[in-house]
Every structure is written in structure tokens, then in C-alpha cells.
Design a protein around this motif. Structure first.
Motif, mmCIF file in Angstrom:
data_model
loop_
_atom_site.group_PDB
_atom_site.id
_atom_site.type_symbol
_atom_site.label_atom_id
_atom_site.label_comp_id
_atom_site.label_asym_id
_atom_site.label_seq_id
_atom_site.Cartn_x
_atom_site.Cartn_y
_atom_site.Cartn_z
ATOM 1 N N LEU A 148 45.272 45.057 31.110
ATOM 2 C CA LEU A 148 44.170 45.995 30.892
ATOM 3 C C LEU A 148 43.906 46.833 32.141
ATOM 4 C CD1 LEU A 148 41.815 43.607 28.925
ATOM 5 C CD2 LEU A 148 42.952 45.638 28.020
ATOM 6 N N GLY A 149 44.808 46.733 33.081
ATOM 7 C CA GLY A 149 44.709 47.588 34.266
ATOM 8 C C GLY A 149 43.854 46.992 35.372
ATOM 9 N N MET A 150 43.623 45.667 35.335
ATOM 10 C CA MET A 150 42.802 45.042 36.368
ATOM 11 C C MET A 150 43.728 44.362 37.370
ATOM 12 S SD MET A 150 39.617 42.585 35.372
ATOM 13 C CE MET A 150 39.223 43.249 33.785
ATOM 14 N N ASP A 151 43.738 44.826 38.620
ATOM 15 C CA ASP A 151 44.644 44.171 39.574
ATOM 16 C C ASP A 151 44.023 42.837 40.013
ATOM 17 O OD1 ASP A 151 42.735 44.657 41.489
ATOM 18 O OD2 ASP A 151 43.743 46.448 42.269
ATOM 19 N N GLU A 152 44.814 42.107 40.810
ATOM 20 C CA GLU A 152 44.390 40.751 41.154
ATOM 21 C C GLU A 152 43.054 40.726 41.894
ATOM 22 O OE1 GLU A 152 47.181 37.286 42.692
ATOM 23 O OE2 GLU A 152 48.041 38.702 41.261
ATOM 24 N N ALA A 153 42.869 41.698 42.792
ATOM 25 C CA ALA A 153 41.631 41.727 43.575
ATOM 26 C C ALA A 153 40.426 41.908 42.653
ATOM 27 C CB ALA A 153 41.703 42.862 44.599
ATOM 28 N N GLU A 154 40.587 42.822 41.702
ATOM 29 C CA GLU A 154 39.467 43.070 40.785
ATOM 30 C C GLU A 154 39.213 41.851 39.891
ATOM 31 O OE1 GLU A 154 39.853 46.568 38.322
ATOM 32 O OE2 GLU A 154 37.908 46.192 37.381
ATOM 33 N N GLN A 155 40.293 41.234 39.435
ATOM 34 C CA GLN A 155 40.151 40.029 38.614
ATOM 35 C C GLN A 155 39.361 38.976 39.357
ATOM 36 O OE1 GLN A 155 43.781 38.308 37.046
ATOM 37 N NE2 GLN A 155 44.677 40.310 36.696
ATOM 38 N N LYS A 156 39.715 38.837 40.647
ATOM 39 C CA LYS A 156 39.081 37.802 41.451
ATOM 40 C C LYS A 156 37.600 38.119 41.637
ATOM 41 C CE LYS A 156 40.426 34.741 44.940
ATOM 42 N NZ LYS A 156 40.390 34.596 46.304
ATOM 43 N N ALA A 157 37.331 39.397 41.911
ATOM 44 C CA ALA A 157 35.947 39.791 42.178
ATOM 45 C C ALA A 157 35.078 39.621 40.933
ATOM 46 C CB ALA A 157 35.912 41.238 42.659
ATOM 47 N N ARG A 158 35.616 40.013 39.779
ATOM 48 C CA ARG A 158 34.781 39.993 38.581
ATOM 49 C C ARG A 158 34.783 38.651 37.860
ATOM 50 N NH1 ARG A 158 35.806 44.988 34.770
ATOM 51 N NH2 ARG A 158 34.132 43.968 33.637
ATOM 52 N N PHE A 159 35.938 38.033 37.794
ATOM 53 C CA PHE A 159 36.062 36.840 36.945
ATOM 54 C C PHE A 159 36.675 35.657 37.665
ATOM 55 C CE2 PHE A 159 36.493 40.501 33.982
ATOM 56 C CZ PHE A 159 35.281 40.314 33.324
ATOM 57 N N GLY A 160 36.628 35.690 39.013
ATOM 58 C CA GLY A 160 37.246 34.614 39.790
ATOM 59 C C GLY A 160 36.757 33.251 39.333
ATOM 60 N N PHE A 161 35.437 33.128 39.164
ATOM 61 C CA PHE A 161 34.855 31.827 38.791
ATOM 62 C C PHE A 161 35.425 31.350 37.454
ATOM 63 C CE2 PHE A 161 31.969 32.879 35.283
ATOM 64 C CZ PHE A 161 31.987 34.257 35.353
ATOM 65 N N PHE A 162 35.670 32.312 36.568
ATOM 66 C CA PHE A 162 36.130 31.954 35.232
ATOM 67 C C PHE A 162 37.607 31.552 35.268
ATOM 68 C CE2 PHE A 162 37.636 33.143 30.939
ATOM 69 C CZ PHE A 162 36.920 32.187 30.250
ATOM 70 N N LEU A 163 38.371 32.336 36.024
ATOM 71 C CA LEU A 163 39.794 31.987 36.158
ATOM 72 C C LEU A 163 39.930 30.617 36.819
ATOM 73 C CD1 LEU A 163 41.158 35.502 37.164
ATOM 74 C CD2 LEU A 163 41.631 34.287 35.020
ATOM 75 N N ASP A 164 39.048 30.332 37.787
ATOM 76 C CA ASP A 164 39.052 29.006 38.421
ATOM 77 C C ASP A 164 38.793 27.930 37.380
ATOM 78 O OD1 ASP A 164 39.480 30.049 40.876
ATOM 79 O OD2 ASP A 164 37.410 29.817 41.607
ATOM 80 N N ALA A 165 37.742 28.165 36.563
ATOM 81 C CA ALA A 165 37.354 27.159 35.562
ATOM 82 C C ALA A 165 38.523 26.856 34.618
ATOM 83 C CB ALA A 165 36.145 27.629 34.772
ATOM 84 N N LEU A 166 39.288 27.902 34.288
ATOM 85 C CA LEU A 166 40.411 27.711 33.357
ATOM 86 C C LEU A 166 41.461 26.758 33.918
ATOM 87 C CD1 LEU A 166 41.067 31.322 31.947
ATOM 88 C CD2 LEU A 166 39.939 29.416 30.804
ATOM 89 N N GLU A 167 41.419 26.559 35.245
ATOM 90 C CA GLU A 167 42.440 25.708 35.866
ATOM 91 C C GLU A 167 42.063 24.242 35.925
ATOM 92 O OE1 GLU A 167 45.147 28.005 38.821
ATOM 93 O OE2 GLU A 167 43.068 28.139 39.523
#
Ligand code: ASP
Length: 609
Positions: A525-544
């Protein structure tokens, strides 16, 4: 209560309290209709029985708050009022208390219909006194209670999620709340509890629901409110079917409160089928579907009739709307041509084809295909079945040179013709009568639409957007086939909508539960890693940390209540709604705030040039 008294109560001593709905002065007799939440009762003040009470009643005016003590009496023969639930009796007062007086209200809560909605909203407390509004909020309560009970019995836990949070990507603008403690930072009000309910699944709650307030700063269309209520739910390890069954269960419970017994399971249809058959992703199944005539118009016939050789030819029927005069028919054809403008689509006059020997077989063939359409309900069951009125048959063809795609959309012809179908269904509603409420389950045509596309091309921004929201899982097959990168337009989502009579009641999906897939979707969707981390880092962490497969859905409660209350707009079933300009006319919000408050929040208003 006023509205509960009946002939059986005759002879009983009662105290009724409420508002003066109407007052009639007959000299020695004064009649007050006293209103409370339950309805009206007539209170009689007889000078002979109590001169004091009678004198007080002389000064009573509409909307005064009164208490009357007295005896229930059957009304004299011929004096009953069959239009009032309490019309067989009256209360003969021995005592009257004027508990409070009232200014002359800007409109009378005793009236059924008040034309000026702005006045209603400004004096909402008076508006809500009206019988109809009292009824609407009783319906709302009963519906919410039935849903709560159903879900609780199914093992769902109601868990509250925060209002002050951070942006949730539901595709609307956020309402922001400035932080005083963290100058320059803002909370966002939730557009939905989406991320929190997914986290609750990570936390092992298994089945969550909430009758949740959501906030979306959108340009308000007719039937939108900036804050609205969703029946929001999520569960672990579900198949789509598990969610469908849950929703069908609570809708059945909700509709039962209005005396309507729904039949389940609801119809299922894929997104593609919905577009091909109805030209829209929220099919109104009260009317027959569109009929595909693409094959019926062979190449040779198309050549003779100057029709594009391969593009779709579609027809549909508006039941009982076919009896048109020559002028009416010409008017209708003009209207259809205006509707299509210069997009290339045109009306094919089947009746005219019949009069021409070389095209009559085509006309017959078209009629045969249309007559075989299973959704063209048999006549019986429709009002006035004895006198058959001809159906209106509309066939639309693409003229030579009509483009195959429109704004990159290869299905545009289906959508356009589907739009016309709805337009004509509205126009001829009186004739076909299929929008008319009968008060039975037949009024409610539910369906599930599944297999939505994962992405939508945003022509303005020239990017692919998530068609639902970015937590929706793509079809396993499409991930495996590499379509996330190679062919986004073809990726299907495990997303579904529940549709009733052409309106979307809710949508949901099976979610992504793997971090790698989630990151890939964000990336696509055009979100680079930095943006992913800034916006949804907590969520991506939870998924792990051991996220189970999960999925859910949310349905608009306001709309369900509106339908069951037979109300004409969402504002009729929201106690304190906002106008189309997002204003609360009663409290007068939004407003500027004091300098002091702004200072505390480290905010300054800068005039925009
Ligand atoms: N959060 C979604 C919405 O508000 C619903 C869902 O996916 O459960 O539309």
C-alpha cells in the motif's frame, strides 16, 4: 402510568404525573390530557368535585408538569375515544398539583410531524417528548438489549476500548484531541475499535463484542453522522461461516423484538456475482436482478443494429411498470439517454424490434431469457395479482466505439446499468410496490457479499488503496500466486459485507495474523518500513507474540434501529444527533474555546489565507 389505564382499572384510586398535552375548558369541566412516557390519559376537573383543583386547571397550559390524584371512571356511553389506548376511561381528579409551569413551546410535542428539523434539533428536549421519538428510543433499547443478550449467551465478552487513542486506518479523517501534558501531540478518536479488538484476540479473549461509538470526520452525506454506534465483534479461529452465523443469530434476535421472524441462513453471493447481477456491491434484492443478454446478441445482429461486437448487453425488468403511453415511453427513453450521457450506452427498444420481421426473433429470444430469470418473482403474492400489469423491460446496449474500461474499470457497464436499475426502481416504486413495507419478514432481503477485491485503484492519488482496511487477509491462493505484487487488481480479500435491501449494514473480514503478510500488505500500500514502524509498530510487534487466526465484523446499530423503528433518518434514532454540517444545534457545538484553554494546550489559531 398514564397510558396504562384501562377499563379494568375503573374504580381504582390513582395518581398520574406528566405533562399537559392538551387542555379543553368547558366551563365547569376542564379536561387535561396528561402525557407520560407510556401515553396519554384524560383527566377531568369538575368544579363540583374540587373547586380548588378546577381553579388550578384553569391556569394550566400545554407542557405544564402536573400531578393528579383521583379515581378511574369509565367514560359515559358514546364518549369513548377509540383513537386513544386509554379512551374507554378517564381520571376524575380530586386534587391537582402544578409541579412546574412551561413557556409556550416553539412547537407542540403533541404534534405528529414537525416540518422544521432545525427547530426540532435546537429544542431536542421537547422533540424527544413526542410519542414517536419515545417509541424510537424504546426500539433502540430493545434492539441493543437483544443483541447484547444473544452475544453474551454465545460466550462473547463485552470489553470497552479507549476513545482517546491513535489514528485507525478506516479510510476517513480523524477527530483529534490535543494533549495538554504532551504539548503538540494529539490523541485521535477511534474510527473503530479495529486494532484493539484484534489485540484482544492476541490476548486470548476468544470472543469480544462491544456496542461501540466510532468517530469519523467525513463530509456528511444524507445518512451519516460524525459519531455513530457499531455492534463490533471479533473472534479467534473463525471460518467466515462462523461469523455469518453469529451475525444472523443476533440480527434474528434484534428483528424478533419488532415481531419479525427472519429466515436464515441469508443468501450468499461473491462480489463479482453481485456486480454482474446487480451492478453494485450492495444488491437490492427486492427487485429482479439484471439479465445477461451478451450472448443473445450475436455478432451478426450486433453488426446490423450497430452495437459494439463484444461488450456486455444487459437487461432488467421493473415489475408492473410497463403500461406506458407513447409520450410516457418517449419521456422514459429520453431520461435513460440523459442518465447515460455520452458514455456510449443506449436503450434498445425491444417492442420496436418485434414489429420488424428480421428482428422479431431477437425480441422473442430476449424476452425468453428475461422470463427465465429466477429473481423475477411470480405474480402471486403481489398486490392486485388478479389484474396483471405489464412489466417494463429495459435493455441496454453499447453503441459502436463504447470503451471497454472506464477509469480502469472493466465492470463499468454493469455498474452503470445497475445504477439505472435502481433509479427506475425508485421512479416506479408506486407501480411495482416492492419497496412498500408489509410489516413481515418479506420486507427484508438480506445477503452476504463475499470475496471483495483487496485493493482499489485511487485514480487521483495514483495508488492502490486497501478496499476494506489493511488488516484484511488476502485469499491464501492469491498470496501464493504472488498476485500481491504482480496483479493487485486481481487479489481477492477474505472480506464480507452484510447487505439489507440495497444498503450495507456492516462489513468485516478474516484478518491477517502473520507479521510477514501484514508487513507485505502495508508495503504494497506504499508504506515503507519506517512509516510502518511509526504508525503500527506496536501492532506488528504484537503479531510476533503468538497471534491466533481471527476475524470479525461491525454493523451499524443506528441503521438497524432506524429500519426497525420505521424511521426516515438516522437522526430520528440518535438522541442528540448532529446536522449535515456536523453541528449540535442544542448545545451549539463546536465552538471556539477560551484563550486560557488554548494556552494550556499550547495551541494557537492561525488564520488561513
Ligand atoms: N472495523 C471495521 C469497520 O468499522 C469492521 C471490521 O472489519 O470489523 O468497518
Amino acid at each position: 402510568m398514564c397510558g396504562e389505564l384501562r377499563a379494568a382499572n375503573a374504580g381504582e384510586d390513582v395518581v398520574v404525573m406528566g405533562w399537559v398535552n392538551r387542555r379543553r375548558d368547558h366551563g365547569n369541566l376542564i379536561f387535561l390530557d396528561v402525557r407520560d412516557r407510556s401515553g396519554l390519559v384524560q383527566v377531568v376537573l369538575d368544579k363540583e368535585i374540587s373547586a380548588e383543583a378546577h381553579a388550578k386547571a384553569e391556569t394550566a397550559r400545554p407542557e405544564f408538569v402536573v400531578a393528579a390524584t383521583g379515581k378511574v371512571r369509565r367514560r359515559g356511553a358514546g364518549l369513548e375515544n377509540p383513537n386513544m389506548a386509554t379512551g374507554e376511561i378517564e381520571v376524575v381528579a380530586s386534587e391537582l398539583l402544578l409541579l412546574n409551569d412551561a413557556k409556550t413551546p416553539p412547537f407542540s410535542p403533541a404534534e405528529d410531524a414537525i416540518a422544521n428539523e432545525e427547530v426540532r434539533l435546537k429544542y431536542r428536549y421537547l422533540d424527544l417528548r413526542r410519542v414517536e421519538m419515545q417509541k424510537n428510543f424504546r426500539v433502540r433499547h430493545e434492539v441493543a438489549r437483544a443483541i447484547r443478550n444473544y452475544l453474551s449467551d454465545e460466550g462473547f465478552l463485552e470489553i470497552e476500548t479507549p476513545f482517546m487513542t491513535r489514528s485507525t486506518p478506516e479510510g476517513a479523517r480523524d477527530y483529534l484531541v490535543p494533549s495538554r501534558v504532551h504539548a503538540g501531540s494529539f490523541y485521535a478518536l477511534p474510527q473503530s475499535p479495529q486494532i484493539f479488538k484484534q489485540i484482544l484476540m492476541v490476548s486470548g479473549f476468544d470472543k469480544y463484542f462491544q456496542i461501540a461509538r466510532c468517530f469519523r470526520d467525513e463530509d456528511l452525506r444524507a445518512d451519516r453522522q460524525p459519531e455513530f454506534t457499531q455492534i463490533d465483534l471479533e473472534m479467534t479461529f473463525p471460518q467466515q461461516e462462523t461469523i455469518f452465523k453469529t451475525v444472523e443469530g443476533f440480527l434474528t434476535a434484534a428483528f424478533r423484538t419488532a415481531g419479525i421472524e427472519l429466515t436464515t441462513p441469508f443468501v450468499h453471493m461473491t462480489y463479482d456475482e453481485a456486480i454482474r447481477r446487480y451492478g453494485i456491491d450492495k444488491p437490492d434484492m427486492r427487485l429482479p436482478a439484471m439479465v445477461e443478454l451478451t450472448e443473445t446478441l450475436t455478432r451478426g445482429l450486433r453488426e446490423a443494429l450497430k452495437i459494439e461486437p463484444v461488450l456486455p448487453v444487459l437487461g432488467f425488468v421493473i415489475p408492473s411498470a410497463g403500461a406506458l403511453s407513447g409520450t410516457q415511453k418517449r419521456g422514459l427513453v429520453d431520461e435513460i439517454r440523459r442518465f447515460f450521457g455520452d458514455c456510449g450506452l443506449d436503450f434498445l427498444d425491444v417492442a420496436r424490434l418485434k414489429t420488424n420481421a428480421s428482428f422479431a426473433p431477437l425480441a422473442d429470444a430476449i424476452e425468453a431469457v428475461v422470463a427465465a430469470e429466477p429473481t423475477l418473482a411470480p405474480r402471486s403474492g403481489r398486490e392486485g395479482g388478479a389484474q396483471e400489469v405489464a412489466d417494463l423491460l429495459v435493455v441496454i446496449t453499447p453503441k459502436l466505439g463504447t470503451p471497454a474500461t472506464w477509469n480502469y474499470d472493466p465492470q463499468w457497464i454493469y455498474k452503470k446499468v445497475g445504477g439505472l436499475r435502481l433509479e427506475l426502481a425508485r421512479k416506479f416504486a408506486d407501480k411495482h410496490g416492492l419497496h412498500t413495507q408489509t410489516g413481515t419478514a418479506a420486507d427484508y432481503k438480506f445477503c452476504w457479499v463475499t470475496d471483495f477485491p483487496m485493493y482499489e485503484w485511487d485514480e487521483e492519488a495514483k495508488v492502490w488503496q486497501a478496499a476494506h482496511h489493511p488488516f484484511t487477509s488476502p485469499h491464501e491462493d492469491d498470496i501464493k500466486a504472488g498476485r500481491l505484487t504482480s496483479d493487485k487488481g486481481a487479489v481477492r480479500a477474505l472480506a464480507y459485507d452484510i447487505v439489507l435491501n440495497g444498503t450495507e449494514l456492516g462489513s468485516g473480514s478474516i484478518r491477517i495474523h502473520r507479521k510477514d503478510v501484514q508487513a507485505e500488505i502495508f508495503r504494497s500500500l506504499g508504506m515503507d518500513e519506517a512509516e510502518q514502524k511509526a504508525r503500527f509498530g506496536f501492532f506488528l510487534d504484537a503479531l510476533e507474540y503468538g497471534t491466533p487466526p481471527h476475524g470479525g465484523i461491525a454493523l451499524g446499530l443506528d441503521r438497524i434501529v432506524m429500519i426497525l423503528a420505521g424511521a426516515s433518518s438516522l437522526r430520528e434514532v440518535i438522541a442528540f444527533p448532529k446536522t449535515a454540517k456536523a453541528i449540535d444545534l442544542m448545545v451549539d457545538a463546536p465552538t471556539p474555546v477560551s484563550e486560557q484553554q488554548m494556552k494550556e494546550l499550547s495551541l494557537r489559531i492561525v488564520a488561513r489565507s
